[in-house]
Motif scaffolding. Structure first.
Motif, mmCIF file in Angstrom:
data_model
loop_
_atom_site.group_PDB
_atom_site.id
_atom_site.type_symbol
_atom_site.label_atom_id
_atom_site.label_comp_id
_atom_site.label_asym_id
_atom_site.label_seq_id
_atom_site.Cartn_x
_atom_site.Cartn_y
_atom_site.Cartn_z
ATOM 1 N N GLY A 167 0.811 -1.213 0.000
ATOM 2 C CA GLY A 167 0.000 0.000 0.000
ATOM 3 C C GLY A 167 0.841 1.259 0.000
ATOM 4 O O GLY A 167 0.524 2.244 -0.681
ATOM 5 N N LYS A 168 1.944 1.250 0.752
ATOM 6 C CA LYS A 168 2.826 2.414 0.815
ATOM 7 C C LYS A 168 3.507 2.654 -0.530
ATOM 8 O O LYS A 168 3.637 3.797 -0.990
ATOM 9 N N ILE A 169 3.961 1.570 -1.177
ATOM 10 C CA ILE A 169 4.613 1.700 -2.481
ATOM 11 C C ILE A 169 3.625 2.218 -3.521
ATOM 12 O O ILE A 169 3.950 3.098 -4.336
ATOM 13 N N LEU A 170 2.420 1.677 -3.504
ATOM 14 C CA LEU A 170 1.403 2.138 -4.450
ATOM 15 C C LEU A 170 1.138 3.634 -4.292
ATOM 16 O O LEU A 170 0.973 4.361 -5.282
ATOM 17 N N LYS A 171 1.101 4.103 -3.063
ATOM 18 C CA LYS A 171 0.795 5.513 -2.815
ATOM 19 C C LYS A 171 1.868 6.427 -3.393
ATOM 20 O O LYS A 171 1.564 7.402 -4.083
ATOM 21 N N VAL A 172 3.148 6.113 -3.123
ATOM 22 C CA VAL A 172 4.215 6.993 -3.619
ATOM 23 C C VAL A 172 4.455 6.801 -5.115
ATOM 24 O O VAL A 172 5.007 7.694 -5.770
ATOM 25 N N ILE A 176 6.019 9.063 -9.037
ATOM 26 C CA ILE A 176 7.262 8.645 -9.692
ATOM 27 C C ILE A 176 6.945 8.112 -11.084
ATOM 28 O O ILE A 176 6.131 7.194 -11.235
ATOM 29 N N LYS A 177 7.571 8.686 -12.091
ATOM 30 C CA LYS A 177 7.355 8.226 -13.455
ATOM 31 C C LYS A 177 7.832 6.787 -13.594
ATOM 32 O O LYS A 177 8.976 6.466 -13.255
ATOM 33 N N PRO A 178 6.982 5.870 -14.074
ATOM 34 C CA PRO A 178 7.386 4.463 -14.152
ATOM 35 C C PRO A 178 8.430 4.218 -15.225
ATOM 36 O O PRO A 178 8.470 4.911 -16.255
ATOM 37 N N MET A 188 13.262 2.866 -6.503
ATOM 38 C CA MET A 188 12.936 4.292 -6.558
ATOM 39 C C MET A 188 11.773 4.614 -5.621
ATOM 40 O O MET A 188 11.760 5.655 -4.952
ATOM 41 N N CYS A 189 10.804 3.703 -5.550
ATOM 42 C CA CYS A 189 9.668 3.910 -4.642
ATOM 43 C C CYS A 189 10.113 3.826 -3.190
ATOM 44 O O CYS A 189 9.667 4.623 -2.346
ATOM 45 N N LEU A 190 10.981 2.872 -2.879
ATOM 46 C CA LEU A 190 11.489 2.758 -1.508
ATOM 47 C C LEU A 190 12.250 4.019 -1.107
ATOM 48 O O LEU A 190 12.124 4.499 0.033
ATOM 49 N N LYS A 191 13.031 4.555 -2.023
ATOM 50 C CA LYS A 191 13.764 5.776 -1.728
ATOM 51 C C LYS A 191 12.804 6.910 -1.397
ATOM 52 O O LYS A 191 13.038 7.693 -0.464
ATOM 53 N N ARG A 192 11.708 7.028 -2.157
ATOM 54 C CA ARG A 192 10.723 8.071 -1.896
ATOM 55 C C ARG A 192 10.084 7.870 -0.515
ATOM 56 O O ARG A 192 9.676 8.841 0.133
ATOM 57 N N LEU A 193 10.029 6.630 -0.056
ATOM 58 C CA LEU A 193 9.496 6.323 1.274
ATOM 59 C C LEU A 193 10.551 6.474 2.363
ATOM 60 O O LEU A 193 10.268 6.212 3.537
ATOM 61 N N HIS A 194 11.771 6.883 1.980
ATOM 62 C CA HIS A 194 12.907 6.998 2.908
ATOM 63 C C HIS A 194 13.216 5.642 3.537
ATOM 64 O O HIS A 194 13.521 5.537 4.731
#
Length: 247
Positions: A167-172, A176-178, A188-194
């Motif tokens: 759910g967290k990855i889907l949100k961010v 982020i351009k796929p 890249m998604c994990l990085k955006r989630l810190h």
């Protein structure tokens, strides 16, 4: 189309006993898209019949191709977020050529130092360069990604994640351009989630370029390895059912 089947419609398989003495319920599902063109109707009917027998297919309406792996990955995460967050603690994604050693996997997930939140592991690539050669399969132009390297990510062959993450990855991901390299996109998604993936306790748990056949010692340690054929994968599965061999 039989996408987004409810979790209760599937039949979990009791895998165990694990070496720690606790059997665990492990659900196996196959995520697929569609194939357009000649033979597509026949293939769809074959999938329908297989699902009718085994109740283990999740299908969504996208062309199932290598360039669409990111779409497939996000579809899997969407399904997990909707159906699994209250029924399981972890999910494991494996490619079709991977042998997954279930008892060793369960051992890892039952370790007291394995977190049940914010956890993602596998064969982690920590400093994977962004390739700029247009002739390379993984070419990525600077206008898409300006950075010289991708954030850390577990290789797509196999990765494990705690079920708070889909759910967290889907949100961010909306920010982020796929890109078509699905495992790098997850990084890249994990990085955006810190967040950052966690390296496995041992390097020999995930093998992407294994020396086959695996020795008894290597097989006793591995969680996931690429294979070169179905007979080889079945051989590893049969050997994994035998009394354990330790190094």
């Amino acid at each position: 189309m039989f996408n987004y089947l409810s979790w209760q419609e599937h039949h979990p398989q009791l895998v165990g006993p694990a070496r720690r003495g606790a059997g665990q319920l492990v659900q196996t599902l196959f995520f697929v898209g569609v194939r357009p063109g000649a033979g597509s109707e026949r293939l769809q009917e074959q999938l329908r019949l297989e699902n009718q027998q085994h109740h283990d297919l999740i299908q969504s309406n996208f062309v199932d191709s290598y360039r669409n792996l990111t779409i497939k990955t996000m579809m899997m995460l969407e399904w997990m977020s909707a159906h699994c967050s209250t029924t399981a603690r972890f999910a494991v994604k494996v490619d079709s050529d991977i042998f997954l050693h279930i008892p060793n996997l369960v051992d890892l997930l039952l370790r007291p130092d394995t977190s049940t939140s914010g956890y993602m592991t596998g064969l982690v690539w920590w400093h994977s360069p962004v390739l700029r050669n247009p002739g390379n399969k993984f070419y990525m132009p600077k206008e898409v990604i300006a950075e010289p390297a991708y954030p850390p990510y577990p290789l797509g062959m196999t990765y494990i994640l705690s079920l708070d993450l889909p759910g967290k990855i889907l949100k961010v991901s909306r920010q982020i351009k796929p890109i078509f390299i699905e495992d790098a996109y997850l990084g890249m998604c994990l990085k955006r989630l810190h967040m950052s993936p966690t390296g496995p306790p041992r390097d020999d748990m995930f093998l992407v370029d294994a020396r086959h056949p695996l020795s008894p010692c290597a097989l006793s340690r591995v969680i996931a390895t690429t294979t070169t054929s179905m007979p080889q994968m079945m051989s590893y599965w049969r050997r994994s059912q035998q009394p354990e061999t330790h190094c």
